[in-house]
Design a protein around this motif. Structure first.
Motif, PDB file in Angstrom:
ATOM      1  N   SER A   1     103.260  44.166  72.754  1.00  0.00           N
ATOM      2  CA  SER A   1     103.204  45.371  72.004  1.00  0.00           C
ATOM      3  C   SER A   1     101.827  45.234  71.179  1.00  0.00           C
ATOM      4  O   SER A   1     101.455  44.210  70.441  1.00  0.00           O
ATOM      5  CB  SER A   1     104.247  45.871  70.990  1.00  0.00           C
ATOM      6  N   PRO A   2     100.712  46.433  71.113  1.00  0.00           N
ATOM      7  CA  PRO A   2      99.786  46.456  70.241  1.00  0.00           C
ATOM      8  C   PRO A   2     100.347  46.054  68.827  1.00  0.00           C
ATOM      9  O   PRO A   2      99.521  45.802  67.876  1.00  0.00           O
ATOM     10  CB  PRO A   2      99.353  47.880  70.452  1.00  0.00           C
ATOM     11  N   LYS A   3     101.426  46.424  68.489  1.00  0.00           N
ATOM     12  CA  LYS A   3     101.838  46.420  67.084  1.00  0.00           C
ATOM     13  C   LYS A   3     102.568  45.135  66.382  1.00  0.00           C
ATOM     14  O   LYS A   3     102.554  44.745  65.560  1.00  0.00           O
ATOM     15  CB  LYS A   3     102.704  47.535  66.586  1.00  0.00           C
ATOM     16  N   GLN A   4     102.453  44.031  67.699  1.00  0.00           N
ATOM     17  CA  GLN A   4     102.963  42.778  67.399  1.00  0.00           C
ATOM     18  C   GLN A   4     102.206  42.164  66.465  1.00  0.00           C
ATOM     19  O   GLN A   4     101.061  42.161  66.738  1.00  0.00           O
ATOM     20  CB  GLN A   4     103.293  42.059  68.745  1.00  0.00           C
ATOM     21  N   ARG A   5     102.889  41.261  65.600  1.00  0.00           N
ATOM     22  CA  ARG A   5     102.151  40.800  64.262  1.00  0.00           C
ATOM     23  C   ARG A   5     102.112  39.223  64.952  1.00  0.00           C
ATOM     24  O   ARG A   5     102.951  38.556  65.287  1.00  0.00           O
ATOM     25  CB  ARG A   5     102.860  41.039  62.823  1.00  0.00           C
ATOM     26  N   LEU A   6     100.837  38.764  64.560  1.00  0.00           N
ATOM     27  CA  LEU A   6     100.498  37.560  64.939  1.00  0.00           C
ATOM     28  C   LEU A   6      99.658  36.667  63.878  1.00  0.00           C
ATOM     29  O   LEU A   6      98.875  37.553  63.017  1.00  0.00           O
ATOM     30  CB  LEU A   6      99.622  37.482  65.990  1.00  0.00           C
ATOM     31  N   ALA A   7      99.973  35.479  63.731  1.00  0.00           N
ATOM     32  CA  ALA A   7      98.945  34.751  62.706  1.00  0.00           C
ATOM     33  C   ALA A   7      97.442  34.525  63.466  1.00  0.00           C
ATOM     34  O   ALA A   7      97.480  34.536  64.486  1.00  0.00           O
ATOM     35  CB  ALA A   7      99.785  33.516  62.317  1.00  0.00           C
ATOM     36  N   CYS A   8      96.656  34.240  62.420  1.00  0.00           N
ATOM     37  CA  CYS A   8      95.331  34.099  63.036  1.00  0.00           C
ATOM     38  C   CYS A   8      94.547  32.858  62.234  1.00  0.00           C
ATOM     39  O   CYS A   8      93.764  32.952  61.527  1.00  0.00           O
ATOM     40  CB  CYS A   8      94.409  35.318  62.796  1.00  0.00           C
ATOM     41  N   PRO A   9      95.328  31.616  62.378  1.00  0.00           N
ATOM     42  CA  PRO A   9      94.965  30.411  61.623  1.00  0.00           C
ATOM     43  C   PRO A   9      93.520  30.071  62.232  1.00  0.00           C
ATOM     44  O   PRO A   9      93.056  30.547  63.268  1.00  0.00           O
ATOM     45  CB  PRO A   9      95.909  29.439  62.130  1.00  0.00           C
ATOM     46  N   GLN A  10      92.651  29.113  61.453  1.00  0.00           N
ATOM     47  CA  GLN A  10      91.417  28.707  61.808  1.00  0.00           C
ATOM     48  C   GLN A  10      91.555  27.826  63.259  1.00  0.00           C
ATOM     49  O   GLN A  10      90.644  27.867  63.960  1.00  0.00           O
ATOM     50  CB  GLN A  10      90.800  27.834  60.492  1.00  0.00           C
ATOM     51  N   GLU A  11      92.692  26.949  63.253  1.00  0.00           N
ATOM     52  CA  GLU A  11      92.665  26.388  64.617  1.00  0.00           C
ATOM     53  C   GLU A  11      94.205  26.346  65.025  1.00  0.00           C
ATOM     54  O   GLU A  11      94.796  26.820  64.238  1.00  0.00           O
ATOM     55  CB  GLU A  11      92.373  24.744  64.287  1.00  0.00           C
ATOM     56  N   ARG A  12      94.366  26.388  66.227  1.00  0.00           N
ATOM     57  CA  ARG A  12      95.536  26.472  66.953  1.00  0.00           C
ATOM     58  C   ARG A  12      95.462  25.542  68.231  1.00  0.00           C
ATOM     59  O   ARG A  12      94.563  25.712  69.028  1.00  0.00           O
ATOM     60  CB  ARG A  12      96.116  27.920  67.128  1.00  0.00           C
ATOM     61  N   THR A  13      96.622  24.793  68.471  1.00  0.00           N
ATOM     62  CA  THR A  13      96.668  24.265  69.767  1.00  0.00           C
ATOM     63  C   THR A  13      97.634  24.734  70.839  1.00  0.00           C
ATOM     64  O   THR A  13      98.848  25.260  70.270  1.00  0.00           O
ATOM     65  CB  THR A  13      97.103  22.680  69.810  1.00  0.00           C
ATOM     66  N   VAL A  14      97.263  25.386  72.044  1.00  0.00           N
ATOM     67  CA  VAL A  14      98.215  25.779  72.923  1.00  0.00           C
ATOM     68  C   VAL A  14      98.440  24.880  74.399  1.00  0.00           C
ATOM     69  O   VAL A  14      97.415  24.871  74.744  1.00  0.00           O
ATOM     70  CB  VAL A  14      97.893  27.139  73.112  1.00  0.00           C
ATOM     71  N   GLY A  15      99.496  24.536  74.380  1.00  0.00           N
ATOM     72  CA  GLY A  15      99.631  23.609  75.703  1.00  0.00           C
ATOM     73  C   GLY A  15      98.675  22.410  75.731  1.00  0.00           C
ATOM     74  O   GLY A  15      98.240  22.141  76.740  1.00  0.00           O
TER      75      GLY A  15
ATOM     76  N   LYS B   1      96.046  29.425  80.654  1.00  0.00           N
ATOM     77  CA  LYS B   1      96.294  30.750  80.524  1.00  0.00           C
ATOM     78  C   LYS B   1      95.457  31.125  79.135  1.00  0.00           C
ATOM     79  O   LYS B   1      94.998  32.023  78.959  1.00  0.00           O
ATOM     80  CB  LYS B   1      97.581  30.843  80.439  1.00  0.00           C
ATOM     81  N   ALA B   2      95.751  30.245  78.045  1.00  0.00           N
ATOM     82  CA  ALA B   2      95.312  30.418  76.727  1.00  0.00           C
ATOM     83  C   ALA B   2      93.788  30.491  76.914  1.00  0.00           C
ATOM     84  O   ALA B   2      92.902  31.523  76.311  1.00  0.00           O
ATOM     85  CB  ALA B   2      95.552  29.415  75.704  1.00  0.00           C
ATOM     86  N   LYS B   3      93.140  29.744  77.499  1.00  0.00           N
ATOM     87  CA  LYS B   3      91.486  29.870  77.865  1.00  0.00           C
ATOM     88  C   LYS B   3      91.218  30.891  78.425  1.00  0.00           C
ATOM     89  O   LYS B   3      89.936  31.443  78.197  1.00  0.00           O
ATOM     90  CB  LYS B   3      91.244  28.355  78.629  1.00  0.00           C
ATOM     91  N   ALA B   4      92.009  31.368  79.379  1.00  0.00           N
ATOM     92  CA  ALA B   4      91.458  32.611  80.112  1.00  0.00           C
ATOM     93  C   ALA B   4      91.609  33.882  79.168  1.00  0.00           C
ATOM     94  O   ALA B   4      90.713  34.601  79.163  1.00  0.00           O
ATOM     95  CB  ALA B   4      92.478  32.768  81.395  1.00  0.00           C
ATOM     96  N   ILE B   5      92.698  33.862  78.341  1.00  0.00           N
ATOM     97  CA  ILE B   5      92.898  34.940  77.381  1.00  0.00           C
ATOM     98  C   ILE B   5      91.704  35.123  76.503  1.00  0.00           C
ATOM     99  O   ILE B   5      91.121  36.151  76.109  1.00  0.00           O
ATOM    100  CB  ILE B   5      94.046  34.962  76.586  1.00  0.00           C
TER     101      ILE B   5
ATOM    102  N   ARG C   1     101.974  32.070  76.304  1.00  0.00           N
ATOM    103  CA  ARG C   1     103.199  31.963  76.602  1.00  0.00           C
ATOM    104  C   ARG C   1     104.194  33.297  77.351  1.00  0.00           C
ATOM    105  O   ARG C   1     105.136  33.315  77.755  1.00  0.00           O
ATOM    106  CB  ARG C   1     104.295  31.193  75.817  1.00  0.00           C
ATOM    107  N   ARG C   2     103.505  34.321  76.988  1.00  0.00           N
ATOM    108  CA  ARG C   2     104.008  35.533  76.953  1.00  0.00           C
ATOM    109  C   ARG C   2     103.462  36.342  78.324  1.00  0.00           C
ATOM    110  O   ARG C   2     103.884  37.588  78.561  1.00  0.00           O
ATOM    111  CB  ARG C   2     103.907  36.750  75.837  1.00  0.00           C
ATOM    112  N   VAL C   3     102.795  35.690  79.123  1.00  0.00           N
ATOM    113  CA  VAL C   3     102.159  36.265  80.279  1.00  0.00           C
ATOM    114  C   VAL C   3     102.134  35.057  81.422  1.00  0.00           C
ATOM    115  O   VAL C   3     101.914  33.825  81.013  1.00  0.00           O
ATOM    116  CB  VAL C   3     100.845  36.872  80.138  1.00  0.00           C
TER     117      VAL C   3
END
Length: 617
Positions: free
Chosen positions: A396-410, A486-490, A446-448
């Motif tokens: 959802s466009p309304k879904q809330r997410l954190a925006c940290p300075q760094e994050r590791t995905v996969g 996938k994260a890199k593509a997004i 992970r959502r797609v």
């Protein structure tokens, strides 16, 4: 090149014809005389042919040699059609094929060889009508050509995208040379590098009172060559205005130069000395359409008066055509103004409803090689395409997410930079999309599925086989094998796109349908000599209405409060980062969708300048 190929073919045919004729006929029939005369004429062994005629040997040899020169013929080929004999008289029919070169069709005609016995030997009864039934004493062949001027490249309104420039054509009037054609040609050949025999044959094959174009010069080359040309008695210069100086977008329209000895050999098409040659852009891509071909007539002339006696054959030549583009001068002017404020940038504008390219503006980037065909990291501009897949997957466009300075995905680490500096504070997907928060966007990997991302990329034309008459790049999305990919593509870190491909993405959201790009609307078919031949374009792809509604709102948020929204009217888009130096703006206002790529400059500010200039116009 065409001339050379035909000459080789004629040589091979000669060997077959000679064997065939020798095997079929033997003396004392007239067939040997017919064979020797035609084989000698075809092969250039004029002594062999003259020996089988009853005329003066030197006269016959000269007449046969002159016929080749007067026709500027690359080759002759003959086929015997009939032989009849009545006592000491005979008559042989033949079919002639004369290659006039310069990409003209073969000139074909039927002739007759009258023969009679001379001291027991069959001889061709010599007269000029042996060469052609309509050629009489006191006459000669000639080839009268009428080249059509180069046609212009046009904008979408039908106005020329070129201004006139002066080309200087060096040529001669054969009748004024006073028998010094060979001397004049030798000097011109030495000065210019053009083949001496080609220049001479053009003079000898032309009507004596007609200006024969031999060499064309641009202004700078003419100025450097002028002293040498002035020193050649008989050479005359005719300045000609031709619409070949390109207006914006200059590199898309392309440049034109005069035909050179090198390009003449390379092209092998309808060009003759005096023609202009497209060197780049659409001028090169549509060279054969723009130049067309030369109207050609084979005629006979009276040797004393130089007047035409008979028309033996005429070819109208292929009609040359203007090339009509989708470029809009008003939009192009706005693009030029916007990019002029930067050090390095590219802006491509397309019609949101058709995919027609309205403008290509660049500063220190090549309009074709980089704005249309460049391969650049997409950065978070690709989040438009990724959002399509995420929204379809239920995010959802309304879904809330954190925006940290760094994050590791996969196992891959992502960091925010510039205006998207991270914070642990929660915000909505729509807000993070608008600000280009890399870490928040990457967390949605992970959502797609990889397949979902690939399908959305395809639906927006990324990596699809659409083509233009010029070089272009539709983008690439690599195979995605895990969450890190996938994260890199997004985040657009493993995706390459061109400014054109991203302008089409913006247009798809703006209109609700992705369209392949269009640059040329007429002619419909590609130039047969073009280096880049467009394939069949992919069909338009509709955007899911619900997804489009959400994306439109997200892109409106992406423009509000940014330099892109610098005036009246709603602007939609996203400003994105792509590495340390490049920024993107991808969006639209009204019916014009754009993509801006700028180096060390705010692409949104370029977009704002563009929309402001467009509104003020």
């Amino acid at each position: 090149m065409r001339r050379a190929r035909r000459t080789v073919t004629a040589t091979l045919t000669l060997a077959v014809a000679s064997t065939m004729l020798t095997g079929c006929f033997e003396e004392p029939s007239p067939h040997d005389a017919v064979r020797d005369f035609l084989v000698g004429w075809q092969s250039g062994d004029y002594g062999l042919a003259a020996g089988r005629a009853d005329g003066d040997l030197a006269t016959v040899r000269k007449a046969l040699a002159d016929a080749k020169l007067e026709l500027d013929a690359a080759s002759f080929r003959f086929r015997i059609t009939s032989v009849t004999m009545t006592g000491e008289e005979s008559k042989a029919g033949f079919h002639a094929e004369v290659d006039l070169g310069e990409n003209n069709p073969l000139w074909e005609y039927d002739g007759v060889l009258p023969l009679h016995l001379v001291d027991g030997v069959w001889k061709v009864r010599w007269s000029p009508s042996v060469l052609h039934p309509q050629l009489k004493e006191g006459q000669r062949f000639a080839v009268d050509t009428d080249p059509t001027p180069r046609q212009p490249v046009l904008d979408r309104s039908g106005d020329s995208l070129q201004t006139d420039t002066v080309l200087y054509v060096a040529g001669v009037y054969p009748a004024r040379l006073g028998g010094k054609a060979e001397e004049v040609v030798a000097q011109l050949s030495e000065a210019t590098g053009y083949a001496q025999d080609r220049l001479l044959s053009r003079i000898r094959s032309s009507p004596p009172d007609k200006f024969v174009q031999l060499v064309t010069f641009g202004r700078s080359r003419y100025q450097s060559m002028q002293p040498k040309l002035d020193a050649i008695a008989g050479i005359e210069i005719e300045p000609q205005d031709q619409p070949v100086n390109p207006d914006a977008p200059r590199q898309i329209v392309g440049t034109v130069s005069a035909l050179t000895p090198e390009s003449e050999q390379k092209l092998g098409g309808p060009q003759r000395a005096g023609d202009s040659v497209g060197k780049s852009g659409l001028q090169q891509a549509y060279q054969e359409y723009l130049t067309g071909s030369t109207q050609t007539k084979v005629i006979t002339l009276d040797l004393k008066t130089g007047e035409q006696v008979a028309l033996l054959k005429e070819w109208p030549g292929r009609r040359n055509l203007s090339v009509k583009t989708t470029i809009d001068r008003t939009v192009q002017a706005a693009a030029e103004r916007a990019v002029s404020l930067t050090d390095t940038s590219a802006l491509v504008a397309v019609d949101r409803n058709t995919g027609e390219i309205r403008a290509v503006g660049t500063k220190n980037l090549h309009q074709e090689k980089q704005a249309l065909a460049g391969k650049f990291p997409a950065g978070t501009a690709f989040s438009i395409v990724a959002a399509d897949a995420l929204l379809k997957s239920g995010v959802s466009p309304k879904q809330r997410l954190a925006c940290p300075q760094e994050r590791t995905v996969g196992g891959a680490t992502f960091a925010n930079s510039g205006g998207s500096a991270g914070t642990t504070q929660s915000a909505t997907f729509r807000e993070h999309f608008a600000k280009g928060c890399v870490t928040a966007l990457a967390s949605l990997a992970r959502r797609v599925t990889a397949d979902d991302l690939a399908k959305s990329a395809k639906a927006y034309g990324i990596g699809q086989p659409w083509r233009l008459p010029l070089k272009s790049f539709s983008g690439t999305l690599p195979e995605l094998t895990g969450d890190a990919d996938k994260a890199k593509a997004i985040a657009g870190q493993n995706v390459e796109v061109s400014p054109l491909s991203m302008a089409l993405v913006a247009a798809a959201v703006a209109s609700g349908t992705w369209h392949p790009p269009v640059l040329v609307t007429e002619p419909k078919s590609p130039d047969p000599a073009a280096e880049v031949v467009p394939t069949a374009q992919p069909a338009p792809v509709p955007v899911d209405p619900k997804v489009r509604s959400a994306l439109t709102a997200m892109m409106r948020s992406g423009a509000v409060g940014t330099p892109a929204q610098a005036g009246k009217g709603k602007v939609y888009g996203v400003t994105a980062t792509a590495g340390d130096e490049h920024t993107w703006f991808v969006g639209w206002q009204g019916d014009v969708a754009i993509a801006v790529l700028a180096k060390n400059h705010d692409a949104g500010a370029v977009a704002g300048s563009f929309f402001a200039a467009l509104r003020s116009s």
